[in-house]
Write an enzyme that holds these catalytic residues in place. Structure first.
Site, PDB file in Angstrom:
ATOM      1  N   MET A 194      47.392   9.530  46.096  1.00  0.00           N
ATOM      2  CA  MET A 194      46.598   9.416  44.868  1.00  0.00           C
ATOM      3  C   MET A 194      47.224  10.218  43.722  1.00  0.00           C
ATOM      4  O   MET A 194      47.242   9.771  42.571  1.00  0.00           O
ATOM      5  CB  MET A 194      45.161   9.877  45.129  1.00  0.00           C
ATOM      6  CG  MET A 194      44.234   9.657  43.961  1.00  0.00           C
ATOM      7  SD  MET A 194      44.195   7.913  43.468  1.00  0.00           S
ATOM      8  CE  MET A 194      42.684   7.383  44.256  1.00  0.00           C
ATOM      9  N   GLU A 216      35.591  27.265  60.626  1.00  0.00           N
ATOM     10  CA  GLU A 216      34.234  27.211  60.053  1.00  0.00           C
ATOM     11  C   GLU A 216      34.084  26.095  59.037  1.00  0.00           C
ATOM     12  O   GLU A 216      33.019  25.488  58.912  1.00  0.00           O
ATOM     13  CB  GLU A 216      33.862  28.547  59.406  1.00  0.00           C
ATOM     14  CG  GLU A 216      33.606  29.683  60.393  1.00  0.00           C
ATOM     15  CD  GLU A 216      34.879  30.420  60.774  1.00  0.00           C
ATOM     16  OE1 GLU A 216      35.978  29.972  60.381  1.00  0.00           O
ATOM     17  OE2 GLU A 216      34.775  31.447  61.474  1.00  0.00           O
ATOM     18  N   LYS A 226      23.044  41.952  60.885  1.00  0.00           N
ATOM     19  CA  LYS A 226      23.071  42.052  62.346  1.00  0.00           C
ATOM     20  C   LYS A 226      21.867  42.836  62.903  1.00  0.00           C
ATOM     21  O   LYS A 226      21.334  42.496  63.956  1.00  0.00           O
ATOM     22  CB  LYS A 226      24.375  42.719  62.796  1.00  0.00           C
ATOM     23  CG  LYS A 226      24.603  42.602  64.288  1.00  0.00           C
ATOM     24  CD  LYS A 226      26.010  43.001  64.686  1.00  0.00           C
ATOM     25  CE  LYS A 226      26.195  42.803  66.189  1.00  0.00           C
ATOM     26  NZ  LYS A 226      27.529  43.211  66.635  1.00  0.00           N
ATOM     27  N   PHE A 267      33.443  46.615  57.445  1.00  0.00           N
ATOM     28  CA  PHE A 267      34.302  45.624  58.093  1.00  0.00           C
ATOM     29  C   PHE A 267      33.625  44.243  58.073  1.00  0.00           C
ATOM     30  O   PHE A 267      32.484  44.096  58.473  1.00  0.00           O
ATOM     31  CB  PHE A 267      34.595  46.052  59.535  1.00  0.00           C
ATOM     32  CG  PHE A 267      35.419  45.051  60.284  1.00  0.00           C
ATOM     33  CD1 PHE A 267      36.718  44.755  59.880  1.00  0.00           C
ATOM     34  CD2 PHE A 267      34.895  44.373  61.378  1.00  0.00           C
ATOM     35  CE1 PHE A 267      37.483  43.809  60.557  1.00  0.00           C
ATOM     36  CE2 PHE A 267      35.650  43.433  62.062  1.00  0.00           C
ATOM     37  CZ  PHE A 267      36.951  43.147  61.648  1.00  0.00           C
ATOM     38  N   GLN A 268      34.347  43.256  57.580  1.00  0.00           N
ATOM     39  CA  GLN A 268      33.874  41.869  57.469  1.00  0.00           C
ATOM     40  C   GLN A 268      32.621  41.732  56.610  1.00  0.00           C
ATOM     41  O   GLN A 268      31.791  40.856  56.817  1.00  0.00           O
ATOM     42  CB  GLN A 268      33.679  41.238  58.853  1.00  0.00           C
ATOM     43  CG  GLN A 268      35.018  41.152  59.603  1.00  0.00           C
ATOM     44  CD  GLN A 268      35.013  40.226  60.790  1.00  0.00           C
ATOM     45  OE1 GLN A 268      33.989  40.056  61.445  1.00  0.00           O
ATOM     46  NE2 GLN A 268      36.162  39.629  61.072  1.00  0.00           N
TER      47      GLN A 268
HETATM   48  C1  LIG Z   1      41.252  20.214  49.272  1.00  0.00           C
HETATM   49  C2  LIG Z   1      41.874  19.344  48.244  1.00  0.00           C
HETATM   50  N1  LIG Z   1      43.057  19.694  47.674  1.00  0.00           N
HETATM   51  C3  LIG Z   1      43.615  18.887  46.748  1.00  0.00           C
HETATM   52  C4  LIG Z   1      43.011  17.723  46.354  1.00  0.00           C
HETATM   53  C5  LIG Z   1      43.650  16.845  45.286  1.00  0.00           C
HETATM   54  N2  LIG Z   1      44.009  15.529  45.844  1.00  0.00           N
HETATM   55  C6  LIG Z   1      43.239  14.431  45.684  1.00  0.00           C
HETATM   56  S1  LIG Z   1      43.847  13.097  46.426  1.00  0.00           S
HETATM   57  C7  LIG Z   1      45.191  13.916  46.970  1.00  0.00           C
HETATM   58  C8  LIG Z   1      46.247  13.229  47.785  1.00  0.00           C
HETATM   59  C9  LIG Z   1      45.761  12.790  49.111  1.00  0.00           C
HETATM   60  O1  LIG Z   1      46.845  12.395  49.905  1.00  0.00           O
HETATM   61  P1  LIG Z   1      46.651  11.698  51.299  1.00  0.00           P
HETATM   62  O2  LIG Z   1      45.649  12.410  52.116  1.00  0.00           O
HETATM   63  O3  LIG Z   1      47.985  11.507  51.929  1.00  0.00           O
HETATM   64  O4  LIG Z   1      45.996  10.302  50.936  1.00  0.00           O
HETATM   65  P2  LIG Z   1      46.529   9.071  50.073  1.00  0.00           P
HETATM   66  O5  LIG Z   1      46.155   9.318  48.647  1.00  0.00           O
HETATM   67  O6  LIG Z   1      48.018   8.993  50.258  1.00  0.00           O
HETATM   68  O7  LIG Z   1      45.816   7.891  50.638  1.00  0.00           O
HETATM   69  C10 LIG Z   1      45.146  15.254  46.544  1.00  0.00           C
HETATM   70  C11 LIG Z   1      46.201  16.261  46.817  1.00  0.00           C
HETATM   71  C12 LIG Z   1      41.770  17.425  46.942  1.00  0.00           C
HETATM   72  N3  LIG Z   1      41.070  16.333  46.624  1.00  0.00           N
HETATM   73  N4  LIG Z   1      41.244  18.229  47.898  1.00  0.00           N
END
Ligand SMILES: Cc1ncc(C[n+]2csc(CCOP(=O)(O)OP(=O)(O)O)c2C)c(N)n1
Length: 561
Positions: free
Chosen positions: A473, A50, A162, A112-113
């Site tokens: 990042m 979803e 529903k 339920f749900q």
């Molecule tokens: C759902 C979610 N969880 C955690 C984060 C925190 N976060 C921001 S950037 C990042 C790393 C992203 O890694 P990747 O997809 O390998 O991309 P890169 O930075 O290496 O280009 C994280 C964990 C987020 N933005 N979204």
């Protein structure tokens, strides 16, 4: 003629001219799915989760400008949808999400749900409804679409029990909208616009600061015209990439935490900010008490609540940006503007001194090179989505965006897992373009199941995975601000991405030289199938410039030679 509530949902979608709906069925929404089975007005795309259905509707909306629609069931179906709603809400994306709910007789019994869906969606939607009976359903559906797209757009959630979808009732959809407490202002106040123009004409170093509202209100042609007529330089936020067009001589680049030197210095030095559909996000302002300390501020926004929320403007103008820009462009002829040529050339000097750049290498592919090269090879022929991380910032910095709605990214919430499903919405909504998703080795795994949806519905999304074996990042922040203590960001344990996509029925290429990349991109475009191009990039590359948290815009870390 009486129809049941489920049929009313179909009819509303049909009346709104929506040609695709993304969703996932379940018990409480089955009556609606039964009607979907019988109709042929729109396509239904069955995602595999979803969350992805909402992101796909979101990507479709961002790329086409239409309202995105998604349908989910109650309980876990709805809770899975919440991240998508919050993502759309933070970026003001028009969307209608319909969820099934347990029958009215069971509501409140922990059935339920059963989950309090409207309770959960309240903080992450523009508006929401729990439908109580069949009589109010047509009105609510009509309002939902209207609220989603009018004023400051946003996602609207309609939760339908529903028994309501099973009940017969009259469907009268044509009647006028009558919402006494919701009347968005569209026309800006002319006297206020005139006063703002007076101030602009006298400024010495005015700056146009464009945000995502420029995209949402389709004002990009008008903004280009206004900048050209007045010769005022422009900076764009992440959400506004493409508004000016990459080659526009008045564009000083993207500003903010990973903004260009020229853009951040322009914002630091300006004496008058013309904010157009931007909201002074903290990623843009940097340290707030140092932000635009002595600048006069003109703030145009359709949402009165966002004016004065972070910085108090001298000239607030409430209105739909497109209409306000039309007024500005018309009234601009009545004013004698200062000559801004020396201000523009000063900013151009900054661009020359500190251009956006990276140190290229022949040994290992630099991620920035991949983005730049993709831009050279595809340019305006692609609509580009991203996930969240370093790759997102490099895409915003280095892809040559030519038009609004060419860049689809999660700005406000920064949602990893957004890229692939959003790119599906783009691929479906913009079939004449190539749908490119720049992603990271972390992000792509967050909605990987959607490869199946791409295969089933022939959505040829090309995912360019910038594989640095890190949550890049976060690793960058650990390197810069936590003494390189890399807590839980090493992603060396990886799937075989090529085999993975092949198992789903797509095509995959692993690339570690520039020549291989060109060839892979060419093949992927030709294949017209969902694709992975896994690029092994420099593991330790950082995104620069960077304004560290809590610093002012002029305190950027820049690339050292
Ligand atoms: C759902 C979610 N969880 C955690 C984060 C925190 N976060 C921001 S950037 C990042 C790393 C992203 O890694 P990747 O997809 O390998 O991309 P890169 O930075 O290496 O280009 C994280 C964990 C987020 N933005 N979204």
């Amino acid at each position: 003629m009486k129809i049941n509530g489920a049929r009313m949902v179909i009819e509303a979608i049909r009346h709104e001219g929506v040609d695709v709906v993304f969703g996932y069925p379940g018990g409480a929404i089955m009556n609606v799915y039964d009607e979907i089975y019988k109709q042929n007005h729109f396509q239904h795309i069955l995602t595999r989760h979803e969350q992805a259905a909402i992101h796909a509707a979101d990507g479709y909306s961002r790329a086409t400008g239409k309202v995105g629609v998604a349908i989910v069931t109650s309980g876990p179906g709805f809770t899975n949808a919440v991240t998508g709603l919050a993502t759309a809400y933070m970026d003001s994306i028009p969307m209608v999400v319909i969820s099934g709910q347990v029958p009215t007789s069971i509501i409140g019994t922990d059935g339920f749900q059963e989950i309090d869906a409207v309770g959960i969606s309240r903080p992450c939607t523009k508006h929401n409804y729990l439908v109580q009976n069949i009589e109010e359903l047509p009105r609510i559906l009509k309002e939902a679409f209207y609220v989603a797209r009018s004023g400051r757009p946003g996602p609207v959630h309609v939760d339908i029990p529903k028994d309501v979808t099973a009940t017969m009732g009259d469907f009268d959809y044509e009647k006028e909208i009558n919402m006494p407490t919701y009347k968005p202002t569209t026309k800006g106040n002319k006297r206020q616009i005139k006063k703002a123009l007076e101030a602009i004409a006298q400024a010495k170093k005015p700056l146009i600061y464009v945000g995502g509202g420029a995209v949402l209100s389709n004002a990009f042609v008008d903004i280009r015209e206004f900048a050209k007529k007045t010769n005022i330089p422009v900076v764009e936020t992440l959400m506004a990439r493409g508004v000016m067009g990459a080659d526009n001589p008045l564009l000083m680049g993207m500003l903010g935490m990973h903004g260009e030197y020229s853009a951040n210095m322009a914002m630091y030095e300006t004496d008058l900010i013309i904010s157009l559909g931007a909201r002074f996000d903290d990623r843009v302002t940097g340290r707030l008490d140092q932000f635009a300390k002595s600048a006069t501020i003109v703030h145009v926004d359709v949402d009165p609540a966002s004016i004065g929320k972070i910085v108090v403007p001298h000239y607030p103008i409430v209105g739909d940006l497109k209409l306000v820009m039309e007024d500005l462009n018309e009234m601009v002829h009545d004013f004698e503007f200062n000559d801004y040529a020396s201000w523009v050339s000063r900013l151009k000097e900054y661009q020359k001194e500190q251009p956006l750049r990276f140190v290229d290498s022949d040994e290992v592919i630099k991620p920035q090179w991949v983005v730049k090269r993709t831009g050279e090879l595809l340019g305006y022929k692609a609509i580009v989505t991203t996930d969240v991380g370093q790759h997102q910032m490099w895409t915003a910095q280095f892809y040559p965006f030519d038009f609004a709605r060419q860049f689809v990214t999660s700005g406000g919430l920064g949602t990893m897992g957004f890229g692939l499903p959003a790119a599906m919405g783009v691929a479906r909504g913009k079939e004449d373009k190539v749908s490119i998703n720049f992603t990271g080795d972390g992000s792509i795994l967050m909605n990987i199941q959607e490869l199946m949806t791409c295969v089933e519905y022939k959505l040829p999304v090309i995912n360019i995975i910038l594989n640095n074996n890190y949550l890049g990042m976060v690793r960058q922040w650990q390197t810069m601000f936590y003494d390189d203590r890399l807590a839980e960001t090493d992603l060396s344990t990886q799937p075989d991405f090529v085999k993975l996509i092949e198992a789903f029925g797509g095509v995959g290429y692993r690339v570690s030289t520039k020549e291989q990349f060109d060839e892979a991109l060419h093949k992927a475009v030709e294949a017209k199938k969902v694709a992975f191009i896994e690029v092994i990039v420099d593991r330790r590359e950082n995104v620069l410039p960077m304004v560290p948290n809590g610093h002012a815009l002029n305190e950027m870390h820049l690339l050292k030679d």
